[in-house]
Design a protein around this motif. Structure first.
Motif, PDB file in Angstrom:
ATOM      1  N   ILE A   1       0.365  11.000  18.698  1.00  0.00           N
ATOM      2  CA  ILE A   1       1.684   9.886  18.785  1.00  0.00           C
ATOM      3  C   ILE A   1       2.054   9.460  17.538  1.00  0.00           C
ATOM      4  CG2 ILE A   1       2.193   7.788  19.796  1.00  0.00           C
ATOM      5  CD1 ILE A   1       0.265   8.251  22.176  1.00  0.00           C
ATOM      6  N   GLU A   2       1.102   9.102  16.588  1.00  0.00           N
ATOM      7  CA  GLU A   2       1.583   8.612  15.386  1.00  0.00           C
ATOM      8  C   GLU A   2       2.102   9.691  14.379  1.00  0.00           C
ATOM      9  OE1 GLU A   2       1.419   5.445  14.434  1.00  0.00           O
ATOM     10  OE2 GLU A   2       0.938   5.044  16.203  1.00  0.00           O
ATOM     11  N   GLU A   3       1.644  10.760  14.497  1.00  0.00           N
ATOM     12  CA  GLU A   3       2.142  12.139  13.800  1.00  0.00           C
ATOM     13  C   GLU A   3       3.693  12.344  14.241  1.00  0.00           C
ATOM     14  OE1 GLU A   3       1.356  16.691  13.865  1.00  0.00           O
ATOM     15  OE2 GLU A   3      -0.293  15.558  14.258  1.00  0.00           O
ATOM     16  N   GLU A   4       4.067  12.088  15.400  1.00  0.00           N
ATOM     17  CA  GLU A   4       5.389  12.397  15.844  1.00  0.00           C
ATOM     18  C   GLU A   4       6.357  11.247  15.877  1.00  0.00           C
ATOM     19  OE1 GLU A   4       6.361  15.239  16.392  1.00  0.00           O
ATOM     20  OE2 GLU A   4       4.276  16.370  16.150  1.00  0.00           O
ATOM     21  N   ARG A   5       5.795  10.083  15.198  1.00  0.00           N
ATOM     22  CA  ARG A   5       6.556   8.766  15.372  1.00  0.00           C
ATOM     23  C   ARG A   5       7.861   8.973  14.433  1.00  0.00           C
ATOM     24  NH1 ARG A   5       5.446   3.748  17.001  1.00  0.00           N
ATOM     25  NH2 ARG A   5       3.496   3.962  17.243  1.00  0.00           N
ATOM     26  N   GLU A   6       7.623   9.393  13.279  1.00  0.00           N
ATOM     27  CA  GLU A   6       8.902   9.472  12.556  1.00  0.00           C
ATOM     28  C   GLU A   6       9.694  10.642  13.221  1.00  0.00           C
ATOM     29  OE1 GLU A   6       8.186   9.977   8.315  1.00  0.00           O
ATOM     30  OE2 GLU A   6       6.688   7.942   8.349  1.00  0.00           O
ATOM     31  N   THR A   7       9.410  11.761  13.584  1.00  0.00           N
ATOM     32  CA  THR A   7      10.337  12.523  14.276  1.00  0.00           C
ATOM     33  C   THR A   7      11.089  11.972  15.405  1.00  0.00           C
ATOM     34  OG1 THR A   7       8.561  14.441  13.469  1.00  0.00           O
ATOM     35  CG2 THR A   7      10.524  14.873  15.123  1.00  0.00           C
ATOM     36  N   TYR A   8      10.474  11.277  16.069  1.00  0.00           N
ATOM     37  CA  TYR A   8      10.929  10.732  17.335  1.00  0.00           C
ATOM     38  C   TYR A   8      12.157   9.586  16.736  1.00  0.00           C
ATOM     39  CZ  TYR A   8      11.491   7.817  21.721  1.00  0.00           C
ATOM     40  OH  TYR A   8      12.065   7.217  22.691  1.00  0.00           O
ATOM     41  N   GLU A   9      11.698   8.736  15.790  1.00  0.00           N
ATOM     42  CA  GLU A   9      12.731   7.797  15.444  1.00  0.00           C
ATOM     43  C   GLU A   9      13.896   8.608  14.873  1.00  0.00           C
ATOM     44  OE1 GLU A   9      10.596   5.073  12.995  1.00  0.00           O
ATOM     45  OE2 GLU A   9       9.739   4.132  14.636  1.00  0.00           O
TER      46      GLU A   9
ATOM     47  N   ASP B   1       0.740  -1.260   0.021  1.00  0.00           N
ATOM     48  CA  ASP B   1      -0.122  -0.030  -0.003  1.00  0.00           C
ATOM     49  C   ASP B   1       0.784   1.210   0.000  1.00  0.00           C
ATOM     50  OD1 ASP B   1      -2.497  -1.183  -0.154  1.00  0.00           O
ATOM     51  OD2 ASP B   1      -3.104  -0.807   2.030  1.00  0.00           O
ATOM     52  N   SER B   2       0.453   2.247  -0.924  1.00  0.00           N
ATOM     53  CA  SER B   2       1.263   3.601  -0.780  1.00  0.00           C
ATOM     54  C   SER B   2       1.457   4.202   0.459  1.00  0.00           C
ATOM     55  CB  SER B   2       0.552   4.462  -1.884  1.00  0.00           C
ATOM     56  OG  SER B   2      -0.750   4.793  -1.395  1.00  0.00           O
ATOM     57  N   SER B   3       0.345   3.889   1.418  1.00  0.00           N
ATOM     58  CA  SER B   3       0.592   4.838   2.564  1.00  0.00           C
ATOM     59  C   SER B   3       1.551   4.151   3.732  1.00  0.00           C
ATOM     60  CB  SER B   3      -0.968   4.523   3.343  1.00  0.00           C
ATOM     61  OG  SER B   3      -1.209   3.206   3.469  1.00  0.00           O
ATOM     62  N   LEU B   4       2.257   3.171   3.215  1.00  0.00           N
ATOM     63  CA  LEU B   4       3.338   2.253   3.989  1.00  0.00           C
ATOM     64  C   LEU B   4       4.453   2.567   3.217  1.00  0.00           C
ATOM     65  CD1 LEU B   4       1.444  -1.226   4.248  1.00  0.00           C
ATOM     66  CD2 LEU B   4       1.496   0.772   5.923  1.00  0.00           C
ATOM     67  N   LEU B   5       4.743   3.424   2.168  1.00  0.00           N
ATOM     68  CA  LEU B   5       5.901   3.517   1.510  1.00  0.00           C
ATOM     69  C   LEU B   5       6.745   4.225   1.971  1.00  0.00           C
ATOM     70  CD1 LEU B   5       4.564   3.385  -2.277  1.00  0.00           C
ATOM     71  CD2 LEU B   5       5.626   1.407  -0.985  1.00  0.00           C
ATOM     72  N   ASP B   6       6.501   5.291   2.895  1.00  0.00           N
ATOM     73  CA  ASP B   6       7.352   6.376   3.343  1.00  0.00           C
ATOM     74  C   ASP B   6       7.664   6.230   4.884  1.00  0.00           C
ATOM     75  OD1 ASP B   6       7.791   7.682   1.174  1.00  0.00           O
ATOM     76  OD2 ASP B   6       5.934   8.884   1.519  1.00  0.00           O
ATOM     77  N   LYS B   7       7.263   5.000   5.556  1.00  0.00           N
ATOM     78  CA  LYS B   7       7.319   4.476   6.708  1.00  0.00           C
ATOM     79  C   LYS B   7       8.874   3.808   7.267  1.00  0.00           C
ATOM     80  CE  LYS B   7       2.583   4.045   8.390  1.00  0.00           C
ATOM     81  NZ  LYS B   7       1.815   3.174   9.207  1.00  0.00           N
ATOM     82  N   TYR B   8       9.434   4.399   7.969  1.00  0.00           N
ATOM     83  CA  TYR B   8      10.679   3.792   8.653  1.00  0.00           C
ATOM     84  C   TYR B   8      10.547   3.396   9.972  1.00  0.00           C
ATOM     85  CZ  TYR B   8      13.058   6.059   4.678  1.00  0.00           C
ATOM     86  OH  TYR B   8      13.314   6.476   3.387  1.00  0.00           O
ATOM     87  N   ARG B   9      11.308   2.351  10.419  1.00  0.00           N
ATOM     88  CA  ARG B   9      11.225   1.862  11.752  1.00  0.00           C
ATOM     89  C   ARG B   9      12.778   1.412  12.236  1.00  0.00           C
ATOM     90  NH1 ARG B   9       7.323   4.333  11.552  1.00  0.00           N
ATOM     91  NH2 ARG B   9       5.281   3.742  11.920  1.00  0.00           N
ATOM     92  N   THR B  10      13.044   1.400  13.228  1.00  0.00           N
ATOM     93  CA  THR B  10      14.159   0.706  13.990  1.00  0.00           C
ATOM     94  C   THR B  10      13.959  -0.521  14.246  1.00  0.00           C
ATOM     95  OG1 THR B  10      14.940   3.036  14.723  1.00  0.00           O
ATOM     96  CG2 THR B  10      16.193   1.041  15.733  1.00  0.00           C
TER      97      THR B  10
END
Length: 299
Positions: free
Chosen positions: A275-283, A142-151
């Motif tokens: 929380i979800e909005e700030e997830r990528e900034t936190y990571e 899904d396109s909504s998942l393409l810009d997600k990064y996780r540690t």
């Protein structure tokens, strides 16, 4: 899975072909007492019985592959020999073929930051590594998942378990497997992006459903879960709250019988959205902090 029905809207008994581990088909089994338990977002199961002297009886062993008409492939997990007093028979149980992904293990150390999928440079993404290591093809993300990064920091995790566990949880996604083509589909858990398709089949007690058992247990309702591992390992590095606690109030907020005031529900929803909005900034800050620590050690 595709269910096939006859002209009377009754489900057809599927043919079961026995295949070698390399998927080369040997032929069709003379299976009886077939029970199929299709499961969404988990392994499906099939059980059946074959009598001695029937087609390919001696070749029915653990790890062989079954191709079930309309349901895909399964891998044999258990084979038990029995007798009814006159003739020997085998009772067979098998799980859907995506379980074979567990024969491959992956390790990611030192809290590596990964993108879920990158079609241009797949080797730099989690699903790209899965594709390269297993031979299964990532057919859709899904396109909504393409810009997600996780540690991620994983030590010798089996691929199927990794996909259905840590990756699904971290990226908020779920997986669907085409066991015939060996395709993997990755979808956002937001069900609104995948409306239910009307199949035209009506399930009722007059045709397919024999009985129904629905149980609800309050013991399974958890609003706050603390995640701790051995040697102080936790999830604070990937949790925007900075701690090891995961919150979920959906059970109470989505049921009017609990009488949760609308303003409280709104506040909870806004808090979770923040929380979800700030997830990528936190990571990103966590990754920068880690890099600074590495740089400091070098100097």
């Amino acid at each position: 899975m595709e269910f096939k029905f006859n002209s009377n809207d009754l489900i057809k008994i599927p043919k079961i072909a026995l295949c070698k581990i390399d998927l080369q088909m040997l032929g069709y089994l003379e299976a009886i007492n077939i029970v199929i338990k299709p499961t969404f977002c988990s392994l499906s199961e099939i059980t059946f019985k074959c009598y001695k002297g029937s087609n390919f009886y001696d070749s029915i062993i653990k790890k062989m592959v079954l191709e079930v008409d309309g349901f895909g492939r399964f891998q044999i997990d258990k084979v038990n020999k029995n007798t009814d007093g006159q003739t020997e028979y085998k009772e067979v149980s098998a799980y859907s073929y995506e379980v074979s992904l567990n024969k491959v293990t992956l390790s990611f150390k030192d809290d590596t930051v990964f993108k879920l999928w990158d079609a241009v440079e797949p080797e730099k993404s989690l699903l790209g590594i899965v594709e390269l290591q297993t031979g299964w093809i990532i057919k859709q993300v899904d396109s909504s998942l393409l810009d997600k990064y996780r540690t991620m920091s994983i030590d010798k995790a089996e691929v199927y378990s990794l996909l259905m566990g840590d990756i699904s949880t971290a990226f908020g996604c779920y997986f669907v497997f085409d066991t015939i083509e060996k395709f993997i589909y990755c979808y956002d858990k937001d069900i609104n992006s995948h409306p239910v398709k009307n199949s035209g089949i009506n399930l009722s007690f007059r045709n397919l459903i024999k009985d129904m058992d629905i149980k609800e247990s309050s013991d399974d309702v958890i609003t706050a879960l603390t995640v701790n591992g051995a040697e102080g390992v936790g999830i604070s590095l990937v949790n925007p709250l900075g701690n090891n606690v995961i919150y979920d109030f959906s059970y109470y907020c989505n049921d009017e019988d609990w009488g949760i005031p609308s303003n409280v529900q709104t506040a909870i929803n806004n808090w979770q959205a923040k929380i979800e909005e700030e997830r990528e900034t936190y990571e990103r800050y966590v990754a920068q902090r880690r890099q600074l620590a590495i740089d400091k050690e070098q100097y």
